[in-house]
Structures are given as C-alpha cells and as structure tokens.
Design a protein around this motif. Structure first.
Motif, PDB file in Angstrom:
ATOM      1  N   ASP A 110     -10.615  33.361  47.968  1.00  0.00           N
ATOM      2  CA  ASP A 110      -9.788  32.262  48.490  1.00  0.00           C
ATOM      3  C   ASP A 110     -10.479  30.910  48.263  1.00  0.00           C
ATOM      4  N   GLY A 111     -11.800  30.851  48.486  1.00  0.00           N
ATOM      5  CA  GLY A 111     -12.562  29.622  48.268  1.00  0.00           C
ATOM      6  C   GLY A 111     -12.589  29.237  46.804  1.00  0.00           C
ATOM      7  N   PHE A 112     -12.771  30.230  45.940  1.00  0.00           N
ATOM      8  CA  PHE A 112     -12.755  29.985  44.496  1.00  0.00           C
ATOM      9  C   PHE A 112     -11.386  29.462  44.055  1.00  0.00           C
ATOM     10  N   PHE A 113     -10.331  30.095  44.561  1.00  0.00           N
ATOM     11  CA  PHE A 113      -8.971  29.676  44.235  1.00  0.00           C
ATOM     12  C   PHE A 113      -8.725  28.238  44.685  1.00  0.00           C
ATOM     13  N   HIS A 114      -9.206  27.895  45.881  1.00  0.00           N
ATOM     14  CA  HIS A 114      -9.056  26.527  46.388  1.00  0.00           C
ATOM     15  C   HIS A 114      -9.705  25.529  45.433  1.00  0.00           C
ATOM     16  N   LYS A 115     -10.869  25.864  44.895  1.00  0.00           N
ATOM     17  CA  LYS A 115     -11.554  24.965  43.945  1.00  0.00           C
ATOM     18  C   LYS A 115     -10.734  24.816  42.663  1.00  0.00           C
ATOM     19  N   ILE A 116     -10.135  25.893  42.187  1.00  0.00           N
ATOM     20  CA  ILE A 116      -9.296  25.838  40.979  1.00  0.00           C
ATOM     21  C   ILE A 116      -8.094  24.917  41.224  1.00  0.00           C
ATOM     22  N   VAL A 117      -7.470  25.046  42.384  1.00  0.00           N
ATOM     23  CA  VAL A 117      -6.318  24.200  42.726  1.00  0.00           C
ATOM     24  C   VAL A 117      -6.743  22.733  42.812  1.00  0.00           C
ATOM     25  N   MET A 118      -7.921  22.468  43.377  1.00  0.00           N
ATOM     26  CA  MET A 118      -8.415  21.088  43.459  1.00  0.00           C
ATOM     27  C   MET A 118      -8.633  20.502  42.064  1.00  0.00           C
ATOM     28  N   VAL A 119      -9.175  21.303  41.145  1.00  0.00           N
ATOM     29  CA  VAL A 119      -9.352  20.842  39.760  1.00  0.00           C
ATOM     30  C   VAL A 119      -7.990  20.499  39.164  1.00  0.00           C
ATOM     31  N   ARG A 120      -7.015  21.378  39.360  1.00  0.00           N
ATOM     32  CA  ARG A 120      -5.672  21.134  38.834  1.00  0.00           C
ATOM     33  C   ARG A 120      -5.068  19.850  39.397  1.00  0.00           C
ATOM     34  N   ASP A 121      -5.213  19.647  40.708  1.00  0.00           N
ATOM     35  CA  ASP A 121      -4.658  18.449  41.337  1.00  0.00           C
ATOM     36  C   ASP A 121      -5.325  17.186  40.808  1.00  0.00           C
ATOM     37  N   ARG A 122      -6.618  17.241  40.572  1.00  0.00           N
ATOM     38  CA  ARG A 122      -7.332  16.063  40.062  1.00  0.00           C
ATOM     39  C   ARG A 122      -6.957  15.776  38.605  1.00  0.00           C
ATOM     40  N   ILE A 123      -6.690  16.814  37.846  1.00  0.00           N
ATOM     41  CA  ILE A 123      -6.209  16.601  36.472  1.00  0.00           C
ATOM     42  C   ILE A 123      -4.834  15.937  36.515  1.00  0.00           C
ATOM     43  N   ARG A 124      -3.984  16.365  37.433  1.00  0.00           N
ATOM     44  CA  ARG A 124      -2.649  15.759  37.559  1.00  0.00           C
ATOM     45  C   ARG A 124      -2.740  14.279  37.923  1.00  0.00           C
ATOM     46  N   VAL A 125      -3.651  13.939  38.850  1.00  0.00           N
ATOM     47  CA  VAL A 125      -3.822  12.537  39.233  1.00  0.00           C
ATOM     48  C   VAL A 125      -4.312  11.728  38.031  1.00  0.00           C
ATOM     49  N   MET A 126      -5.268  12.300  37.288  1.00  0.00           N
ATOM     50  CA  MET A 126      -5.765  11.622  36.094  1.00  0.00           C
ATOM     51  C   MET A 126      -4.630  11.405  35.090  1.00  0.00           C
ATOM     52  N   GLU A 127      -3.785  12.406  34.924  1.00  0.00           N
ATOM     53  CA  GLU A 127      -2.640  12.310  34.019  1.00  0.00           C
ATOM     54  C   GLU A 127      -1.691  11.187  34.450  1.00  0.00           C
ATOM     55  N   GLN A 128      -1.430  11.081  35.738  1.00  0.00           N
ATOM     56  CA  GLN A 128      -0.555  10.026  36.248  1.00  0.00           C
ATOM     57  C   GLN A 128      -1.160   8.647  36.033  1.00  0.00           C
ATOM     58  N   LYS A 129      -2.471   8.540  36.234  1.00  0.00           N
ATOM     59  CA  LYS A 129      -3.143   7.246  36.048  1.00  0.00           C
ATOM     60  C   LYS A 129      -3.120   6.842  34.574  1.00  0.00           C
ATOM     61  N   ILE A 130      -3.278   7.809  33.701  1.00  0.00           N
ATOM     62  CA  ILE A 130      -3.206   7.522  32.264  1.00  0.00           C
ATOM     63  C   ILE A 130      -1.802   7.048  31.904  1.00  0.00           C
ATOM     64  N   ASN A 131      -0.793   7.780  32.356  1.00  0.00           N
ATOM     65  CA  ASN A 131       0.591   7.446  32.007  1.00  0.00           C
ATOM     66  C   ASN A 131       1.035   6.098  32.561  1.00  0.00           C
ATOM     67  N   SER A 132       0.476   5.685  33.696  1.00  0.00           N
ATOM     68  CA  SER A 132       0.881   4.408  34.284  1.00  0.00           C
ATOM     69  C   SER A 132      -0.047   3.256  33.899  1.00  0.00           C
ATOM     70  N   SER A 133      -1.067   3.552  33.108  1.00  0.00           N
ATOM     71  CA  SER A 133      -2.035   2.517  32.726  1.00  0.00           C
ATOM     72  C   SER A 133      -1.396   1.459  31.833  1.00  0.00           C
ATOM     73  N   LYS A 134      -1.709   0.231  32.126  1.00  0.00           N
ATOM     74  CA  LYS A 134      -1.234  -0.874  31.295  1.00  0.00           C
ATOM     75  C   LYS A 134      -2.276  -1.253  30.249  1.00  0.00           C
ATOM     76  N   ASN A 135      -3.474  -0.665  30.338  1.00  0.00           N
ATOM     77  CA  ASN A 135      -4.563  -0.978  29.413  1.00  0.00           C
ATOM     78  C   ASN A 135      -4.595  -0.063  28.191  1.00  0.00           C
ATOM     79  N   LEU A 136      -3.805   0.996  28.224  1.00  0.00           N
ATOM     80  CA  LEU A 136      -3.760   1.930  27.104  1.00  0.00           C
ATOM     81  C   LEU A 136      -2.459   1.744  26.342  1.00  0.00           C
ATOM     82  N   ASP A 137      -2.540   1.808  25.007  1.00  0.00           N
ATOM     83  CA  ASP A 137      -1.296   1.750  24.242  1.00  0.00           C
ATOM     84  C   ASP A 137      -0.692   3.150  24.178  1.00  0.00           C
TER      85      ASP A 137
END
Length: 175
Positions: A110-137
């Motif tokens: 369960d603890g290992f699974f929680h860490k995997i989910v946290m990695v996934r959530d952080r990748i999603r946040v990174m993806e959203q920040k990339i997509n909304s970035s005004k500094n990237l073409d």
C-alpha cells in the motif's frame, strides 16, 4: 432572451401545459399535466402562459460541483483517492538482492502504491505547467509532452496495482 423562473407556466407543442420546476444553464425541467416531468432545452419552442421573473440560478449545484472538481484536479496538486486493487490490499513488496549475503527488504505494498500514485500526480502537474507555460513555444511543448508520454509508458508496469482501469498509466500506443 429572459430565462423563465421556477413556477412559470408554459404550453409546449408536444407535451401540452406544464409548470417549470427547475432551471439549469441549458434546460428547463417542466412538469406537464398530461406527460409528467420532461427536460426541454431553454431555447425550445413553447408558448409562455405566465412568466415568473425570479432571479434564477441557471447553473445547478451538480454543474458547479463538477466544474470545481475538474478545476481542482487540473490546477492543484491535491490528488484524488486512488484505490489499490483488492488482491493487493494488505500485501507486501519483497525485494530480494542477488547477493544472498545481503538482507532482503520488505515494505507494505500500500505504501509503495501510494508513492507510485504521487509520482503520477506530480507528472500530471508538470504536464499542466508545461501546457500553460507562456515561455515555451508550441514545438517545445510538444517535445516535452513526448517525454511525459514516455514516462507514463515506463510506469505502465505498475498498472496491475490499480483497482480502476481509468486511473492507470497510459503511454504512447505502438503502431
């Protein structure tokens, strides 16, 4: 176009006489004398017999809740509760080193699974920040998105742990 308030009376060409009992942003819920409760589009053709001009909340609570949930999911790092598959609940992950002189490592799955989910959530946040970035073409965003897709693909091994298929990792599809 004025939106009718609750208790307005109308005559619909198909359903007959009715009273508006609820209003959403797109529909009237009307209780018709002959046909019971029907949902009709706000811009439907009907005759207004008696218009009640109330302030109408034209967005239902459900619509507000759905919009808010989607916004929180998209723009915050608050994560939804992701259930582990039933067969893994209470289980443990055992890592056995190749060298038999070394001690194995056990941890609750369960603890290992929680860490995997946290990695996934952080990748999603990174993806959203990339997509909304005004500094990237656009090309830079596409390039970074391809890396993220590959990261998801690398994590598909852990999909066996997820209870709901819709919450699993999805990488790029092979052609």
């Amino acid at each position: 176009m004025n939106i009718l308030g609750i208790s307005s009376r109308i005559k619909h060409p198909e359903y007959g006489l009715g009273v508006v009992t609820n209003v959403t942003s797109k529909h009237y819920w009307v209780t018709f004398i002959e046909n019971g409760l029907e949902t009709i589009d706000i811009d439907s053709e009907f005759e207004i017999i008696d218009a009640v001009e109330d302030e109408v909340d034209s967005v239902s609570f459900y619509e507000v809740e759905t919009i808010l949930r989607n916004m929180l999911k998209k723009w915050s790092d608050v994560s939804e509760i992701i259930p582990i598959a039933d067969k893994w609940k209470g289980g443990k992950l055992i890592l056995e080193p190749g060298d038999t002189n070394l001690k194995s490592k056990e941890m609750p799955i369960d603890g290992f699974f929680h860490k995997i989910v946290m990695v996934r959530d952080r990748i999603r946040v990174m993806e959203q920040k990339i997509n909304s970035s005004k500094n990237l073409d656009d090309q830079e965003k596409v390039d970074l998105q391809q890396y993220i897709t590959r990261m998801y693909g690398s994590l598909t091994t852990f999909n066996v742990l997820f209870k709901n298929k819709s919450q699993q990792f999805v990488g790029s599809k092979s052609k």
